[in-house]
Design a protein around this motif. Structure first.
Motif, mmCIF file in Angstrom:
data_model
loop_
_atom_site.group_PDB
_atom_site.id
_atom_site.type_symbol
_atom_site.label_atom_id
_atom_site.label_comp_id
_atom_site.label_asym_id
_atom_site.label_seq_id
_atom_site.Cartn_x
_atom_site.Cartn_y
_atom_site.Cartn_z
ATOM 1 N N LEU B 16 15.289 -9.100 -23.210
ATOM 2 C CA LEU B 16 14.226 -9.400 -24.596
ATOM 3 C C LEU B 16 15.049 -10.433 -25.342
ATOM 4 O O LEU B 16 16.131 -10.364 -25.469
ATOM 5 C CB LEU B 16 14.184 -7.841 -25.280
ATOM 6 N N GLY B 17 14.134 -11.268 -25.653
ATOM 7 C CA GLY B 17 14.809 -12.336 -26.861
ATOM 8 C C GLY B 17 15.219 -13.506 -26.070
ATOM 9 O O GLY B 17 14.918 -13.800 -24.682
ATOM 10 N N LEU B 18 16.136 -14.124 -26.824
ATOM 11 C CA LEU B 18 16.700 -15.553 -26.253
ATOM 12 C C LEU B 18 17.948 -15.199 -25.566
ATOM 13 O O LEU B 18 18.282 -16.274 -24.577
ATOM 14 C CB LEU B 18 16.866 -16.289 -27.290
ATOM 15 N N ASP B 19 18.497 -14.144 -25.667
ATOM 16 C CA ASP B 19 19.958 -14.064 -25.017
ATOM 17 C C ASP B 19 19.899 -14.061 -23.474
ATOM 18 O O ASP B 19 19.144 -13.475 -22.783
ATOM 19 C CB ASP B 19 20.406 -12.848 -25.449
ATOM 20 N N GLY B 20 20.900 -14.887 -22.916
ATOM 21 C CA GLY B 20 20.807 -15.183 -21.398
ATOM 22 C C GLY B 20 21.893 -14.263 -20.657
ATOM 23 O O GLY B 20 21.964 -14.501 -19.499
ATOM 24 N N GLY B 43 13.412 -10.322 -15.610
ATOM 25 C CA GLY B 43 14.536 -11.746 -15.805
ATOM 26 C C GLY B 43 14.388 -11.824 -17.276
ATOM 27 O O GLY B 43 14.299 -11.162 -18.195
ATOM 28 N N LEU B 44 14.682 -13.145 -17.753
ATOM 29 C CA LEU B 44 15.181 -13.561 -18.854
ATOM 30 C C LEU B 44 13.868 -13.826 -19.571
ATOM 31 O O LEU B 44 12.879 -14.190 -19.094
ATOM 32 C CB LEU B 44 15.938 -14.712 -18.893
ATOM 33 N N ARG B 45 14.123 -13.877 -21.096
ATOM 34 C CA ARG B 45 13.460 -14.278 -22.049
ATOM 35 C C ARG B 45 11.787 -13.942 -21.926
ATOM 36 O O ARG B 45 10.828 -14.571 -21.906
ATOM 37 C CB ARG B 45 13.141 -15.875 -22.065
ATOM 38 N N GLN B 46 11.866 -12.557 -22.034
ATOM 39 C CA GLN B 46 10.513 -11.704 -21.899
ATOM 40 C C GLN B 46 10.438 -11.541 -23.407
ATOM 41 O O GLN B 46 11.134 -10.946 -24.224
ATOM 42 C CB GLN B 46 10.601 -10.469 -20.946
ATOM 43 N N THR B 47 8.773 -11.269 -23.461
ATOM 44 C CA THR B 47 8.312 -10.726 -25.090
ATOM 45 C C THR B 47 7.963 -9.260 -24.633
ATOM 46 O O THR B 47 7.954 -8.946 -23.529
ATOM 47 C CB THR B 47 7.319 -11.434 -25.390
ATOM 48 N N GLY B 71 20.941 -8.184 -31.370
ATOM 49 C CA GLY B 71 19.372 -8.351 -31.714
ATOM 50 C C GLY B 71 19.103 -6.856 -31.554
ATOM 51 O O GLY B 71 17.850 -6.918 -31.937
ATOM 52 N N LEU B 75 14.989 -5.751 -31.865
ATOM 53 C CA LEU B 75 14.127 -5.895 -30.985
ATOM 54 C C LEU B 75 13.745 -4.669 -30.271
ATOM 55 O O LEU B 75 12.597 -4.450 -29.740
ATOM 56 C CB LEU B 75 14.719 -6.606 -29.810
#
Lengths: 526, 137
Positions: B16-20, B43-47, B71, B75
């Motif tokens: 969740l969010g920007l963290d990779g 995977g990455l960058r989900q809302t 976060g 979050l």
């Protein structure tokens, strides 16, 4: 250097600067080190990574580190900044200033380096997707302070390829991103001769779970890819290769790490000379920064991480690093407190001044085991290069693109990470405090907490800047940037510098580029 | 719940969010599969909206979200709320770096479990099973 200075052990035994036969340190292929005198002549740079909260908060930490004897600055940006998003972007909520410092506009950058002489300090900036923008801001701050570009000393990470492979902080697709990297390389080659335009980084590849040999091979392959890209853009290899630098992880398997560092130098020297035609010795010499392995730090009994860091730091130094960041013991739990960061710096100072290691270059060279390990690391890396060449029909750059697009890199790394976890889980691999020797150390340690007001402060500041700037010049600058982005023949740095000067935000500049380059979305892949 | 009693637990995993930082989440995905669960890896960058949609479409029993950049206090509660707002009784498990001092706040926000660094495969599977067992309570 004082030539008469004698180096003696603690007990008074005089020692020579190097032992064993050639090729010696300072001689091709530099397996034993890039300088003949190594740390006798010059210690490594003690460069501590720092950044949190607002630019003013981090500026205070920077000044503390310089006062404590740190010799270079290293900037950690918050997640929105790393991803090219402004603090007021909806994706940024909850992340502003949390894991690094928040930078939206030139004004933040001015605050970040307030009262620090950019002509004297060397600054490393850990940023990739938007690296060109942050470099432009740094150049603009220096200009305001009256420091010439040519005097600026530092390193931009700017290693986008490993983002697709490991750290995942990409913005645009690989090809236009590599064009931006090449633009920075050619800009600094002509205007900033003391600047390192890319820090080709294995650190994150290793942290994501790779083995030592994969870290070595993927990193050097990325290095070869940047060389091929810059050559394709018309640059002469000797005009930029001397300024390429590397960044490796130093993990806990002591001799494997030392073998890795030695192999890295040898491989780079051979490939640059023999394959890419570099004639300048400086192009052959692999210079690198080292950071101890964050991933090895345990949340359990955190104080014992101090010992892990010391051992890893030692491996980096024996491996011949040019600069070093030692992790703080509390980093499995939070960003480091000032006290924990001080202990980490002191650890380096003990290695530098108390152990005698600095007297002799490559002290383990000639050990059968270390020489064998060095050869073995090189052999494993060469196998991986061969695979990438096949993927790319003879081009490493193309091979790397293919390996990114078909998930080869992320798959290899995920496999290695899972193998490691299974070993820890089954008890085949002992981690002190985690699956063995678990008693004690239960009391909570003091952790750094980020002021929850940071986000509001930053949002207010950004909104004030947006209101006070000249919006016509911002629009003009951003339009010029988009226009130039669609012509691969134009170097984008001048347009980006122009945009930051009129206070276009980082996010606006990224959007202007995105409108031409598009956005990269990774295929979900376990 | 109209799924068959014996059907495997189905878990949606996402960053969740920007963290990779996805090493932990990928390892957890394999651990859960090895424990016999079905994993839907986003995977990455989900809302939170994207995750809610996936939970609905996949009829998932639990959501695992991973965060490494402090976060979680913002979050994670949002994730719980988003599922509740969608009328879904699906527990949320958080993985990543969560200091002990934040555990209470996470529990209050309705997070069903927190997995920190060093959690074993057994810990991970047990945490998800227990979280799923609380459904309908």
């Amino acid at each position: 250097m004082d030539e008469k200075k004698e180096f003696r052990t603690m007990s008074g035994v005089p020692v020579g600067s190097v032992y064993g036969d050639g090729p010696l340190p300072g001689e091709f292929p530099y397996t034993r080190g890039i300088h003949s005198g190594m740390y006798r002549d010059r210690l490594w740079t003690m460069r501590m990574f720092a950044g949190f909260g607002t630019a003013e908060d981090t500026n205070v930490r920077f000044k503390d580190l310089l006062r404590a004897g740190g010799t270079g600055l290293s900037t950690a940006f918050d997640m929105p900044t790393l991803m090219g998003r402004d603090s007021d972007d909806e994706w940024s909520i909850g992340e502003v200033g949390r894991a690094g410092v928040a930078i939206d506009t030139l004004d933040d950058m001015v605050d970040l380096f307030a009262d620090i002489n950019l002509g004297q300090v060397s600054t490393s900036m850990t940023i990739n997707g938007p690296a060109a923008i942050l470099l432009a801001m740094y150049v603009a701050v220096a200009e305001k302070d009256g420091v010439e570009r040519s005097k600026l000393n530092g390193t931009l990470q700017n290693d986008i390829l490993k983002e697709y492979q490991a750290q995942k902080e990409y913005i645009f697709p690989p090809r236009p991103s590599v064009r931006l990297v090449s633009d920075v390389v050619s800009f600094t080659a002509s205007e900033m001769p003391r600047w390192n335009p890319i820090s080709i980084s294995g650190y994150h590849i290793r942290e994501a779970g790779s083995t030592a040999a994969q870290e070595l091979a993927f990193t050097l392959a990325n290095g070869f890819a940047y060389v091929e890209a810059a050559q394709a853009a018309g640059l002469n290899v000797d005009d930029f290769a001397p300024r390429l630098s590397f960044f490796f992880n130093s993990h806990s398997d002591f001799f494997e790490e030392i073998g890795k560092f030695r192999a890295a130098r040898r491989i780079w020297a051979k490939w640059l000379r023999d394959r890419y035609g570099a004639k300048d010795e400086k192009s052959h010499k692999l210079r690198f920064h080292t950071q101890t392995a964050g991933v090895s730090l345990t949340a359990q009994q955190p104080e014992i991480n101090i010992a892990r860091v010391a051992i890893q730091a030692l491996a980096g130094v024996i491996g011949g690093t040019q600069s070093l960041h030692t992790d703080s013991y509390d980093e499995a739990l939070a960003l480091p407190t000032e006290d924990a960061a001080r202990i980490a710096l002191r650890t380096q100072q003990i290695v530098a001044h108390e152990t005698g290691i600095t007297s002799v270059a490559d002290p383990l060279g000639g050990s059968d085991y270390v020489e064998w390990m060095t050869d073995e690391m090189e052999r494993q890396a060469e196998e991986i290069f061969k695979h990438l060449e096949e993927l790319g029909d003879g081009s490493i750059l193309e091979g790397v693109y293919v390996g990114i697009e078909n998930g080869w890199f992320v798959g290899e790394i995920a496999d290695a990470a899972y193998r490691f976890e299974r070993e820890v889980n089954s008890g085949d691999r002992l981690i002190v405090g985690v699956n063995s020797f678990t008693e004690g150390g239960d009391e909570n340690i003091d952790l750094l907490s980020i002021d929850p007001g940071t986000e509001d402060t930053q949002l207010k500041r950004l909104s004030e800047i947006k209101q006070s700037r000249d919006s016509d010049s911002v629009e003009t600058a951003l339009n010029r940037l988009s226009l130039e982005a669609s012509d691969p023949g134009i170097n984008l740095m001048p347009a980006i510098i122009e945009a930051v000067k009129v206070r276009a935000t980082e996010g606006e500049i990224v959007q202007a580029l995105e409108s031409v380059f598009g956005t990269y979305v990774e295929k979900a892949f376990v | 719940m109209n799924k068959k009693e014996n059907s495997p637990i189905r878990v949606v995993l996402a960053k969740l969010g920007l963290d990779g930082h996805d090493r932990g989440l990928k390892v957890v995905a394999r651990m859960l599969r090895d424990a016999g669960m079905e994993v839907v890896y986003l995977g990455l960058r989900q809302t939170t909206e994207m995750i809610v949609t996936a939970v609905e479409q996949e009829d998932a029993d639990a959501v695992g979200i991973s965060m490494h950049n402090a976060g979680h206090l913002t979050l994670a509660p949002r994730m719980v709320q988003a599922l509740e707002d969608a009328g879904l009784d699906v527990p949320v498990v958080v993985g990543g770096i969560v200091p002990d001092s934040d555990l209470e706040a996470m529990a209050e926000a309705g997070v069903a479990g927190v997995l920190g660094p060093g959690a074993s495969a057994e810990d991970v599977a047990k945490c998800v099973r227990e979280a799923v067992a609380t459904r309908g309570e």
